[in-house]
Design an enzyme around this catalytic site. Structure first.
Site, PDB file in Angstrom:
ATOM      1  N   GLY A  21      10.263  -3.807  14.893  1.00  0.00           N
ATOM      2  CA  GLY A  21       9.433  -2.976  14.029  1.00  0.00           C
ATOM      3  C   GLY A  21      10.137  -1.676  13.715  1.00  0.00           C
ATOM      4  O   GLY A  21      11.357  -1.579  13.780  1.00  0.00           O
ATOM      5  N   CYS A  22       9.380  -0.677  13.404  1.00  0.00           N
ATOM      6  CA  CYS A  22       9.924   0.632  13.046  1.00  0.00           C
ATOM      7  C   CYS A  22      10.683   1.234  14.229  1.00  0.00           C
ATOM      8  O   CYS A  22      10.173   1.266  15.354  1.00  0.00           O
ATOM      9  CB  CYS A  22       8.779   1.562  12.629  1.00  0.00           C
ATOM     10  SG  CYS A  22       9.330   3.225  12.225  1.00  0.00           S
ATOM     11  N   PHE A  23      11.878   1.725  13.962  1.00  0.00           N
ATOM     12  CA  PHE A  23      12.671   2.276  15.060  1.00  0.00           C
ATOM     13  C   PHE A  23      12.071   3.539  15.643  1.00  0.00           C
ATOM     14  O   PHE A  23      12.374   3.922  16.768  1.00  0.00           O
ATOM     15  CB  PHE A  23      14.141   2.459  14.710  1.00  0.00           C
ATOM     16  CG  PHE A  23      14.497   3.100  13.406  1.00  0.00           C
ATOM     17  CD1 PHE A  23      13.767   4.117  12.830  1.00  0.00           C
ATOM     18  CD2 PHE A  23      15.630   2.664  12.734  1.00  0.00           C
ATOM     19  CE1 PHE A  23      14.143   4.700  11.628  1.00  0.00           C
ATOM     20  CE2 PHE A  23      16.022   3.236  11.531  1.00  0.00           C
ATOM     21  CZ  PHE A  23      15.269   4.260  10.979  1.00  0.00           C
ATOM     22  N   TRP A  24      11.180   4.211  14.929  1.00  0.00           N
ATOM     23  CA  TRP A  24      10.546   5.404  15.485  1.00  0.00           C
ATOM     24  C   TRP A  24       9.761   5.069  16.746  1.00  0.00           C
ATOM     25  O   TRP A  24       9.742   5.838  17.703  1.00  0.00           O
ATOM     26  CB  TRP A  24       9.612   6.048  14.474  1.00  0.00           C
ATOM     27  CG  TRP A  24      10.241   6.580  13.238  1.00  0.00           C
ATOM     28  CD1 TRP A  24      11.567   6.823  13.004  1.00  0.00           C
ATOM     29  CD2 TRP A  24       9.553   6.958  12.048  1.00  0.00           C
ATOM     30  NE1 TRP A  24      11.740   7.320  11.746  1.00  0.00           N
ATOM     31  CE2 TRP A  24      10.524   7.413  11.129  1.00  0.00           C
ATOM     32  CE3 TRP A  24       8.225   6.961  11.674  1.00  0.00           C
ATOM     33  CZ2 TRP A  24      10.196   7.869   9.856  1.00  0.00           C
ATOM     34  CZ3 TRP A  24       7.890   7.411  10.401  1.00  0.00           C
ATOM     35  CH2 TRP A  24       8.862   7.863   9.505  1.00  0.00           C
TER      36      TRP A  24
END
Length: 173
Positions: A9-12
């Site tokens: 998913g989102c690397f954040w």
């Protein structure tokens, strides 16, 4: 030091979670697994480069075992969702692990098999050799710490961080 490159998913969110763990000395958000030799956030977001948003997690195995790093990966995201995590949809959000050598491949394969017992649906996480890892733009690095009140962080990253804090409390800084 050891490093693993994973995408979920989102690397954040991955960055936010791994930075809470003792023994993790660095987390670098970036792109890997694609064809473009100069990926940018804007290009990767189109889904046309083949890259995944990923993180390189650098850790000390004397403090936190590699097995725990991989178990956290399979706990913090849903590895049964193909090319998505929640509202983030596209191949750039796929669940994937990228290995540098045969030992890493074996460790990642074992983690995938362990995780299969935790999830009721089949796991779609891919396991691939690590090609070039391109660090993301500076503003993506340590994004959660720099933007704790940002809407996405509050709605998506915070619950993941809290889940890992509850499940892996002995490794939280």
């Amino acid at each position: 030091m050891t490093s693993f490159v994973v995408a979920g998913g989102c690397f954040w969110c991955l960055d936010a979670v791994y930075r809470t763990l003792r023994g993790v000395s660095d987390v670098v958000s970036g792109y890997t697994g694609g064809e473009d030799d100069a990926p940018t956030y804007e290009k990767v977001c189109t889904g046309s480069t083949g890259h995944a948003e990923a993180v390189k997690v650098v850790f000390d195995e004397q403090v936190i075992p590699a097995e725990v790093i991989l178990n956290v990966f399979f706990t913090l995201h849903d590895p049964t969702q193909l090319n998505r995590q929640g509202a983030d949809v596209g191949t750039q959000y796929r669940s994937a692990m990228f290995y540098n050598n045969e030992d890493e491949r074996e460790q990642m394969q074992a983690a995938l098999e362990r995780a299969a017992d935790w999830w009721p649906e089949p796991i779609v996480t891919t396991l691939s050799p690590l090609g070039t890892f391109y660090p993301a733009e500076d503003y993506h690095q340590d994004f959660f710490a720099k933007n704790p009140g940002q809407g996405y962080c509050m709605a998506v990253a915070v619950p993941k961080v809290n889940k890992i804090r509850a499940s892996f409390s002995e490794y939280i800084q």
